[in-house]
Scaffold this motif. Structure first.
Motif, mmCIF file in Angstrom:
data_model
loop_
_atom_site.group_PDB
_atom_site.id
_atom_site.type_symbol
_atom_site.label_atom_id
_atom_site.label_comp_id
_atom_site.label_asym_id
_atom_site.label_seq_id
_atom_site.Cartn_x
_atom_site.Cartn_y
_atom_site.Cartn_z
ATOM 1 N N TYR A 1 5.487 -72.359 79.707
ATOM 2 C CA TYR A 1 6.706 -73.005 79.223
ATOM 3 C C TYR A 1 6.607 -74.537 79.346
ATOM 4 N N ASN A 2 6.183 -75.002 80.505
ATOM 5 C CA ASN A 2 6.139 -76.453 80.755
ATOM 6 C C ASN A 2 4.991 -77.160 80.054
ATOM 7 N N LYS A 3 3.855 -76.492 79.937
ATOM 8 C CA LYS A 3 2.659 -77.135 79.366
ATOM 9 C C LYS A 3 2.365 -76.707 77.932
ATOM 10 N N THR A 4 3.154 -75.804 77.399
ATOM 11 C CA THR A 4 2.952 -75.240 76.055
ATOM 12 C C THR A 4 1.527 -74.710 75.886
ATOM 13 N N VAL A 5 1.117 -73.893 76.837
ATOM 14 C CA VAL A 5 -0.211 -73.263 76.797
ATOM 15 C C VAL A 5 -0.030 -71.743 76.748
ATOM 16 N N PRO A 6 -1.041 -71.029 76.243
ATOM 17 C CA PRO A 6 -0.931 -69.564 76.205
ATOM 18 C C PRO A 6 -0.699 -68.978 77.599
ATOM 19 N N SER A 7 0.161 -67.992 77.659
ATOM 20 C CA SER A 7 0.502 -67.359 78.924
ATOM 21 C C SER A 7 -0.633 -66.461 79.409
ATOM 22 N N LYS A 8 -0.804 -66.425 80.710
ATOM 23 C CA LYS A 8 -1.762 -65.510 81.340
ATOM 24 C C LYS A 8 -1.084 -64.184 81.678
ATOM 25 N N TYR A 9 0.239 -64.104 81.426
ATOM 26 C CA TYR A 9 1.026 -62.966 81.897
ATOM 27 C C TYR A 9 1.811 -62.298 80.784
ATOM 28 N N ASN A 10 2.212 -61.083 81.072
ATOM 29 C CA ASN A 10 3.146 -60.326 80.245
ATOM 30 C C ASN A 10 4.476 -60.286 80.988
ATOM 31 N N ILE A 11 5.554 -60.304 80.236
ATOM 32 C CA ILE A 11 6.871 -60.033 80.802
ATOM 33 C C ILE A 11 7.463 -58.913 79.945
ATOM 34 N N SER A 12 7.781 -57.796 80.586
ATOM 35 C CA SER A 12 8.320 -56.664 79.825
ATOM 36 C C SER A 12 9.462 -56.003 80.585
ATOM 37 N N ALA A 13 10.232 -55.202 79.851
ATOM 38 C CA ALA A 13 11.388 -54.522 80.414
ATOM 39 C C ALA A 13 10.956 -53.255 81.145
ATOM 40 N N VAL A 14 11.364 -53.133 82.389
ATOM 41 C CA VAL A 14 11.122 -51.919 83.170
ATOM 42 C C VAL A 14 12.141 -50.857 82.765
ATOM 43 N N GLU A 15 13.314 -51.311 82.374
ATOM 44 C CA GLU A 15 14.368 -50.430 81.881
ATOM 45 C C GLU A 15 15.080 -51.146 80.739
ATOM 46 N N ASN A 16 15.877 -50.431 79.975
ATOM 47 C CA ASN A 16 16.620 -51.084 78.901
ATOM 48 C C ASN A 16 17.370 -52.278 79.486
ATOM 49 N N SER A 17 17.263 -53.421 78.824
ATOM 50 C CA SER A 17 17.780 -54.659 79.394
ATOM 51 C C SER A 17 18.474 -55.504 78.339
ATOM 52 N N ARG A 18 19.403 -56.329 78.802
ATOM 53 C CA ARG A 18 20.062 -57.316 77.957
ATOM 54 C C ARG A 18 19.840 -58.679 78.595
ATOM 55 N N VAL A 19 19.365 -59.621 77.801
ATOM 56 C CA VAL A 19 19.036 -60.947 78.318
ATOM 57 C C VAL A 19 19.672 -62.027 77.448
ATOM 58 N N LEU A 20 19.774 -63.215 78.026
ATOM 59 C CA LEU A 20 20.187 -64.409 77.305
ATOM 60 C C LEU A 20 19.031 -65.388 77.378
ATOM 61 N N MET A 21 18.729 -66.017 76.242
ATOM 62 C CA MET A 21 17.555 -66.893 76.173
ATOM 63 C C MET A 21 17.955 -68.264 75.631
ATOM 64 N N TRP A 22 17.266 -69.289 76.139
ATOM 65 C CA TRP A 22 17.428 -70.650 75.650
ATOM 66 C C TRP A 22 16.064 -71.190 75.268
ATOM 67 N N ALA A 23 15.926 -71.668 74.043
ATOM 68 C CA ALA A 23 14.684 -72.323 73.629
ATOM 69 C C ALA A 23 14.529 -73.596 74.458
ATOM 70 N N LYS A 24 13.293 -73.981 74.707
ATOM 71 C CA LYS A 24 13.013 -75.145 75.557
ATOM 72 C C LYS A 24 13.778 -76.395 75.119
ATOM 73 N N PRO A 25 13.806 -76.763 73.832
ATOM 74 C CA PRO A 25 14.561 -77.965 73.456
ATOM 75 C C PRO A 25 16.054 -77.864 73.802
ATOM 76 N N ASP A 26 16.624 -76.675 73.639
ATOM 77 C CA ASP A 26 18.035 -76.484 73.968
ATOM 78 C C ASP A 26 18.274 -76.590 75.468
ATOM 79 N N PHE A 27 17.398 -75.962 76.255
ATOM 80 C CA PHE A 27 17.590 -76.001 77.706
ATOM 81 C C PHE A 27 17.333 -77.408 78.235
ATOM 82 N N ASP A 28 16.341 -78.095 77.688
ATOM 83 C CA ASP A 28 16.099 -79.490 78.087
ATOM 84 C C ASP A 28 17.320 -80.355 77.790
#
Length: 193
Positions: free
Chosen positions: A85-112
């Motif tokens: 996120y900070n360096k705009t480089v490819p991630s070394k990790y996966n992030i996935s849902a362990v169970e059905n989930s609801r999330v809220l997301m902010w694009a980097k320019p918006d959060f900045d």
């Protein structure tokens, strides 16, 4: 979904109601099915994510398919791959849902933009980052210095609310031990009771 975020911010930060509304207005809701990726290894992490409901995990896979879980993110927590996120480089990790989930997301320019426009959010964000760094250091110390029994005890002490929500193989991957070892530790614990 933003009601969960509003409650969270009002109960855990000094952010005023008008700024909470601004933060919520820029949030993009997303639903994830169990097993669905929020971020795949090799992609760039472009969002900060708040978990309103459900449970996510951050993990990597070894060449032989073994999973190493770095973090679980249940309701009322945040997740991202900070380096990507900070360096705009490819991630070394996966992030996935362990169970059905609801999330809220902010694009980097918006959060900045929010961090500049809402000083109380910047303070709150810094506080969360500091707590996460401390928790990560404590977890790393436990992984490096404790045996399987102590690791499991630490997991039970610090995250008892996750025990019933996770398959044992994920707990083992999080603790850095085999499923066989985890079963042995749990069996020994039951015999002591």
């Amino acid at each position: 979904m933003t009601d969960v975020l509003k409650d969270y911010l009002q109960n855990n930060s000094q952010i005023c109601d008008s700024d909470v509304k601004l933060i919520c207005d820029l949030a993009v809701p997303r639903q994830l099915r169990k097993g669905e990726f929020l971020l795949e290894q090799g992609a760039i992490c472009r969002h900060k994510t708040f978990i309103a409901k459900g449970l996510l995990r951050t993990y990597s896979l070894t060449a032989d398919g073994h999973e190493h879980i770095l973090q679980f993110a249940p309701e009322n927590t945040w997740t991202l791959d900070a380096e990507s996120y900070n360096k705009t480089v490819p991630s070394k990790y996966n992030i996935s849902a362990v169970e059905n989930s609801r999330v809220l997301m902010w694009a980097k320019p918006d959060f900045d933009h929010l961090l500049l426009a809402v000083p109380a959010l910047k303070l709150f964000s810094d506080h969360i980052i500091s707590e996460n760094v401390q928790a990560t250091r404590n977890r790393l110390h436990t992984i490096l210095s404790a045996g399987p029994e102590e690791r499991y005890e630490d997991f039970l002490k610090n995250t008892p609310h996750l025990l019933q929500r996770l398959p044992l193989k994920m707990i083992a991957a999080y603790l850095g031990i085999s499923l066989k070892t985890l079963n042995r530790v749990r069996q020994a614990q039951l015999q002591r009771i």
